[in-house]
Design a protein around this motif. Sequence first.
Motif, PDB file in Angstrom:
ATOM      1  N   SER A  78       0.824  -1.221   0.000  1.00 14.39           N
ATOM      2  CA  SER A  78       0.000   0.000   0.000  1.00 14.39           C
ATOM      3  C   SER A  78       0.851   1.261   0.000  1.00 14.39           C
ATOM      4  CB  SER A  78      -0.923   0.013   1.219  1.00 14.39           C
ATOM      5  OG  SER A  78      -1.787  -1.089   1.191  1.00 14.39           O
ATOM      6  N   PHE A  79       1.838   1.323   0.899  1.00 13.33           N
ATOM      7  CA  PHE A  79       2.690   2.511   0.958  1.00 13.33           C
ATOM      8  C   PHE A  79       3.566   2.642  -0.286  1.00 13.33           C
ATOM      9  CE2 PHE A  79       2.200   2.099   5.748  1.00 13.33           C
ATOM     10  CZ  PHE A  79       1.277   3.128   5.827  1.00 13.33           C
ATOM     11  N   SER A  80       3.977   1.521  -0.837  1.00 14.35           N
ATOM     12  CA  SER A  80       4.780   1.568  -2.063  1.00 14.35           C
ATOM     13  C   SER A  80       3.960   2.072  -3.238  1.00 14.35           C
ATOM     14  CB  SER A  80       5.347   0.180  -2.374  1.00 14.35           C
ATOM     15  OG  SER A  80       6.214  -0.239  -1.345  1.00 14.35           O
ATOM     16  N   ILE A  81       2.715   1.628  -3.336  1.00 17.76           N
ATOM     17  CA  ILE A  81       1.828   2.117  -4.396  1.00 17.76           C
ATOM     18  C   ILE A  81       1.636   3.617  -4.250  1.00 17.76           C
ATOM     19  CG2 ILE A  81      -0.567   2.100  -5.210  1.00 17.76           C
ATOM     20  CD1 ILE A  81      -0.549  -0.954  -4.572  1.00 17.76           C
ATOM     21  N   LEU A  82       1.351   4.068  -3.047  1.00 16.20           N
ATOM     22  CA  LEU A  82       1.158   5.495  -2.797  1.00 16.20           C
ATOM     23  C   LEU A  82       2.407   6.289  -3.178  1.00 16.20           C
ATOM     24  CD1 LEU A  82      -0.642   7.743  -1.652  1.00 16.20           C
ATOM     25  CD2 LEU A  82       0.329   7.238   0.588  1.00 16.20           C
ATOM     26  N   GLY A  83       3.557   5.835  -2.712  1.00 22.40           N
ATOM     27  CA  GLY A  83       4.806   6.528  -3.021  1.00 22.40           C
ATOM     28  C   GLY A  83       5.122   6.530  -4.501  1.00 22.40           C
ATOM     29  N   MET A  84       4.866   5.404  -5.157  1.00 22.00           N
ATOM     30  CA  MET A  84       5.162   5.330  -6.588  1.00 22.00           C
ATOM     31  C   MET A  84       4.187   6.178  -7.407  1.00 22.00           C
ATOM     32  SD  MET A  84       6.598   1.547  -7.391  1.00 22.00           S
ATOM     33  CE  MET A  84       7.273   2.098  -8.960  1.00 22.00           C
ATOM     34  N   LEU A  85       2.939   6.273  -6.980  1.00 23.18           N
ATOM     35  CA  LEU A  85       1.990   7.141  -7.692  1.00 23.18           C
ATOM     36  C   LEU A  85       2.380   8.605  -7.551  1.00 23.18           C
ATOM     37  CD1 LEU A  85      -1.426   5.396  -6.948  1.00 23.18           C
ATOM     38  CD2 LEU A  85      -0.188   5.472  -9.122  1.00 23.18           C
ATOM     39  N   ILE A  86       2.865   8.980  -6.372  1.00 21.76           N
ATOM     40  CA  ILE A  86       3.363  10.351  -6.190  1.00 21.76           C
ATOM     41  C   ILE A  86       4.605  10.560  -7.052  1.00 21.76           C
ATOM     42  CG2 ILE A  86       4.435  11.928  -4.527  1.00 21.76           C
ATOM     43  CD1 ILE A  86       2.536  10.637  -2.402  1.00 21.76           C
ATOM     44  N   GLY A  87       5.511   9.594  -7.040  1.00 23.48           N
ATOM     45  CA  GLY A  87       6.716   9.687  -7.851  1.00 23.48           C
ATOM     46  C   GLY A  87       6.429   9.707  -9.339  1.00 23.48           C
ATOM     47  N   LEU A  88       5.363   9.062  -9.743  1.00 22.17           N
ATOM     48  CA  LEU A  88       4.979   9.033 -11.159  1.00 22.17           C
ATOM     49  C   LEU A  88       4.666  10.433 -11.670  1.00 22.17           C
ATOM     50  CD1 LEU A  88       4.473   7.126 -13.544  1.00 22.17           C
ATOM     51  CD2 LEU A  88       2.108   6.937 -12.774  1.00 22.17           C
ATOM     52  N   GLN A  89       4.088  11.261 -10.830  1.00 25.01           N
ATOM     53  CA  GLN A  89       3.810  12.646 -11.222  1.00 25.01           C
ATOM     54  C   GLN A  89       5.109  13.381 -11.523  1.00 25.01           C
ATOM     55  OE1 GLN A  89       1.540  14.265  -7.986  1.00 25.01           O
ATOM     56  NE2 GLN A  89      -0.306  13.134  -8.539  1.00 25.01           N
ATOM     57  N   TYR A  90       6.134  13.187 -10.701  1.00 22.59           N
ATOM     58  CA  TYR A  90       7.430  13.830 -10.931  1.00 22.59           C
ATOM     59  C   TYR A  90       8.101  13.276 -12.177  1.00 22.59           C
ATOM     60  CZ  TYR A  90       6.950  15.942  -6.366  1.00 22.59           C
ATOM     61  OH  TYR A  90       6.493  16.683  -5.298  1.00 22.59           O
ATOM     62  N   LEU A  91       7.915  12.005 -12.428  1.00 20.85           N
ATOM     63  CA  LEU A  91       8.473  11.379 -13.619  1.00 20.85           C
ATOM     64  C   LEU A  91       7.847  11.973 -14.873  1.00 20.85           C
ATOM     65  CD1 LEU A  91      10.522   9.089 -14.192  1.00 20.85           C
ATOM     66  CD2 LEU A  91       8.585   7.540 -14.350  1.00 20.85           C
ATOM     67  N   GLU A  92       6.541  12.212 -14.827  1.00 19.99           N
ATOM     68  CA  GLU A  92       5.832  12.805 -15.962  1.00 19.99           C
ATOM     69  C   GLU A  92       6.260  14.257 -16.168  1.00 19.99           C
ATOM     70  OE1 GLU A  92       3.956  11.098 -18.021  1.00 19.99           O
ATOM     71  OE2 GLU A  92       4.059   9.278 -16.832  1.00 19.99           O
ATOM     72  N   VAL A  93       6.399  15.007 -15.088  1.00 20.76           N
ATOM     73  CA  VAL A  93       6.821  16.408 -15.185  1.00 20.76           C
ATOM     74  C   VAL A  93       8.228  16.482 -15.752  1.00 20.76           C
ATOM     75  CG1 VAL A  93       7.449  18.438 -13.810  1.00 20.76           C
ATOM     76  CG2 VAL A  93       5.298  17.249 -13.365  1.00 20.76           C
ATOM     77  N   GLU A  94       9.096  15.597 -15.315  1.00 20.38           N
ATOM     78  CA  GLU A  94      10.467  15.577 -15.823  1.00 20.38           C
ATOM     79  C   GLU A  94      10.495  15.262 -17.314  1.00 20.38           C
ATOM     80  OE1 GLU A  94      14.544  13.037 -15.215  1.00 20.38           O
ATOM     81  OE2 GLU A  94      13.173  13.215 -13.528  1.00 20.38           O
ATOM     82  N   ALA A  95       9.651  14.327 -17.753  1.00 24.76           N
ATOM     83  CA  ALA A  95       9.596  13.977 -19.169  1.00 24.76           C
ATOM     84  C   ALA A  95       9.092  15.167 -19.990  1.00 24.76           C
ATOM     85  CB  ALA A  95       8.684  12.766 -19.384  1.00 24.76           C
ATOM     86  N   LEU A  96       8.117  15.886 -19.467  1.00 17.10           N
ATOM     87  CA  LEU A  96       7.587  17.058 -20.175  1.00 17.10           C
ATOM     88  C   LEU A  96       8.649  18.156 -20.271  1.00 17.10           C
ATOM     89  CD1 LEU A  96       3.958  17.339 -18.765  1.00 17.10           C
ATOM     90  CD2 LEU A  96       4.642  16.697 -21.080  1.00 17.10           C
ATOM     91  N   SER A  97       9.394  18.388 -19.202  1.00 18.46           N
ATOM     92  CA  SER A  97      10.414  19.438 -19.225  1.00 18.46           C
ATOM     93  C   SER A  97      11.551  19.072 -20.171  1.00 18.46           C
ATOM     94  CB  SER A  97      10.946  19.702 -17.819  1.00 18.46           C
ATOM     95  OG  SER A  97      11.683  18.604 -17.350  1.00 18.46           O
ATOM     96  N   GLN A  98      11.875  17.789 -20.285  1.00 19.86           N
ATOM     97  CA  GLN A  98      12.910  17.365 -21.237  1.00 19.86           C
ATOM     98  C   GLN A  98      12.436  17.553 -22.674  1.00 19.86           C
ATOM     99  OE1 GLN A  98      14.151  13.433 -20.199  1.00 19.86           O
ATOM    100  NE2 GLN A  98      15.389  14.122 -18.474  1.00 19.86           N
ATOM    101  N   ASN A  99      11.149  17.293 -22.916  1.00 22.18           N
ATOM    102  CA  ASN A  99      10.600  17.506 -24.247  1.00 22.18           C
ATOM    103  C   ASN A  99      10.608  18.975 -24.638  1.00 22.18           C
ATOM    104  OD1 ASN A  99      10.154  14.818 -24.834  1.00 22.18           O
ATOM    105  ND2 ASN A  99       8.037  14.838 -24.109  1.00 22.18           N
TER     106      ASN A  99
END
Length: 103
Positions: A78-99
Amino acid sequence: CSLLLYAVNGLQARTFGVWTLLSSVIRCLCAIDIRNRTLYHITLFTFFLALAHFLSEVFVYHTAALTIGVMAPLMVASFSILGMLIGLQYLEVEALSQNKKKN
């Protein structure tokens, strides 16, 4: 014992062991290459699968009691899912900024 073992044989025990080893390898690879989006999604899926498995053993099949031995993996998943979903937002933002930098 926290798990009620009705029909567990050697094959089932080894299958669960191989699944545990496989999921840990996937999770370690994701930790090494956290920016790999495909690997990140696969790792997130392993935590969803683990959560579903333990919840079904407790509430659907009634083969496990809700003890600390079962609660621990439920909390980790449960905590890993929560943490990874939060981290996924940062991963998406990073991909957008690189683009944006490429354009």
